[in-house]
Scaffold this active site. Sequence first.
Site, PDB file in Angstrom:
ATOM      1  N   HIS A  24       2.851   3.420  -9.436  1.00  0.00           N
ATOM      2  CA  HIS A  24       2.368   1.500  -9.083  1.00  0.00           C
ATOM      3  C   HIS A  24       3.553   0.777  -9.848  1.00  0.00           C
ATOM      4  CE1 HIS A  24      -1.191   1.605  -7.437  1.00  0.00           C
ATOM      5  NE2 HIS A  24      -1.555   2.391  -9.033  1.00  0.00           N
TER       6      HIS A  24
ATOM      7  N   ASP B 250       1.209  -1.289  -0.063  1.00  0.00           N
ATOM      8  CA  ASP B 250      -0.449  -0.326  -0.212  1.00  0.00           C
ATOM      9  C   ASP B 250       0.931   1.275  -0.290  1.00  0.00           C
ATOM     10  OD1 ASP B 250      -2.323   1.375  -0.152  1.00  0.00           O
ATOM     11  OD2 ASP B 250      -2.974   1.867   1.910  1.00  0.00           O
TER      12      ASP B 250
ATOM     13  N   LEU C   3      11.838 -20.023  -3.829  1.00  0.00           N
ATOM     14  CA  LEU C   3      10.431 -19.485  -4.221  1.00  0.00           C
ATOM     15  C   LEU C   3       9.003 -19.419  -3.945  1.00  0.00           C
ATOM     16  CD1 LEU C   3       9.983 -16.949  -1.872  1.00  0.00           C
ATOM     17  CD2 LEU C   3       9.964 -15.447  -4.083  1.00  0.00           C
TER      18      LEU C   3
HETATM   19  C1  FPP Z   1      -1.892  -0.219  -3.827  1.00  0.00           C
HETATM   20  O1  FPP Z   1      -1.276   0.920  -3.370  1.00  0.00           O
HETATM   21  C2  FPP Z   1      -1.501  -0.577  -4.416  1.00  0.00           C
HETATM   22  C3  FPP Z   1      -1.577  -1.216  -6.069  1.00  0.00           C
HETATM   23  C4  FPP Z   1      -3.686  -1.444  -6.023  1.00  0.00           C
HETATM   24  C5  FPP Z   1      -1.233  -1.364  -6.742  1.00  0.00           C
HETATM   25  C6  FPP Z   1      -0.235  -2.569  -6.583  1.00  0.00           C
HETATM   26  C7  FPP Z   1       0.330  -2.882  -7.282  1.00  0.00           C
HETATM   27  C8  FPP Z   1       2.164  -2.878  -7.971  1.00  0.00           C
HETATM   28  C9  FPP Z   1       2.967  -2.797  -6.770  1.00  0.00           C
HETATM   29  C10 FPP Z   1       2.454  -3.091  -9.318  1.00  0.00           C
HETATM   30  C11 FPP Z   1       2.775  -3.813 -10.007  1.00  0.00           C
HETATM   31  C12 FPP Z   1       2.739  -5.236  -9.215  1.00  0.00           C
HETATM   32  C13 FPP Z   1       3.406  -6.752  -9.804  1.00  0.00           C
HETATM   33  C14 FPP Z   1       2.922  -7.582  -9.242  1.00  0.00           C
HETATM   34  C15 FPP Z   1       2.916  -6.595 -11.353  1.00  0.00           C
HETATM   35  P1  FPP Z   1      -2.414   2.600  -3.237  1.00  0.00           P
HETATM   36  O2  FPP Z   1      -2.588   2.493  -4.974  1.00  0.00           O
HETATM   37  O3  FPP Z   1      -3.908   1.754  -3.407  1.00  0.00           O
HETATM   38  O4  FPP Z   1      -1.920   3.652  -2.906  1.00  0.00           O
HETATM   39  P2  FPP Z   1      -2.834   4.529  -2.466  1.00  0.00           P
HETATM   40  O5  FPP Z   1      -3.857   4.419  -0.643  1.00  0.00           O
HETATM   41  O6  FPP Z   1      -1.410   5.363  -1.560  1.00  0.00           O
HETATM   42  O7  FPP Z   1      -3.924   6.064  -3.220  1.00  0.00           O
END
Ligand code: FPP
Length: 271
Positions: A58, A41, A152
Amino acid sequence: MILLACTSLNYATAHPSQDKLTLEHNMPPTQLPNHIAMIMDGNGRWAKKRMLPRYAGHQAGLKTVRMVVEQCSTRGIKALTLFAFSSENWSRPYQEVNQIMSLFFQALRGEQRRLQKNRVRLRIIGDKSAFSPNLVQRISETERITASNDGLLLQIAANYGGRWDIVQAARTMAQQVQAGQLDPATISEANFATNLATLDCPDPDLLIRTGGEQRISNFLLWQLAYAELYFTEVLWPDFDEMALVDALNAFASRQRRFGKTGDQVQSANNP
Ligand code: FPP
């Protein structure tokens, strides 16, 4: 000189483990979690702080994914489960959903060489029926290519929800009962668990959530029953090796009792 002192003070505050990196490397494997689950997050806030579009967060988050996969592989962690996209994330703006999906699509191909090099076995858990045929095909291809790797186990939770997982396992078993293949009296926690999306993977020992929120957010509801929970303010793109070491040290300092008393656990550990 003063500037230097302040910088190192700030660094030490952000990373209480900086002196413990070597210690951590020598930590006996019994104190390491076998399976770590992570709620990644803080990508959006990381980008906002830099006045960048959320997508940049992201993209930066993907670099952290690479780091944790590499670290867990070299430290001998058996399984790592990352929450990449929840069943609820579809309600984000259309453009952001598309961007996350295409990042995921590209990463599946782009990371193949690294996965092979680290002998990582990939498994995608979640409801794949909502994905485009191209994405489903690429998932199957990457799972197949990495299937015989003995390092892993990397589980990426995509369009995943803990309640969905429990319901789909219950549905599978109900169908087996209906077909006369399963006696309801034999349903147990153990055989129920093998019908969850995580199949034969042992439950997580440690859940790490970055980004400051302290909740489970419908992730691995069944599997996290006895996990140690670790929450950090660090935003996912800033989660680095030392932040991981902090979490591992916190885990090593916990006493896991599984319903027993502290004295019972201590005497079992020091007979
Ligand atoms: C949450 O942060 C993150 C996500 C919903 C997306 C996670 C994706 C990645 C880490 C990149 C791609 C991953 C893979 C495995 C290919 P948020 O957007 O909710 O952050 P915020 O709470 O600050 O808005």
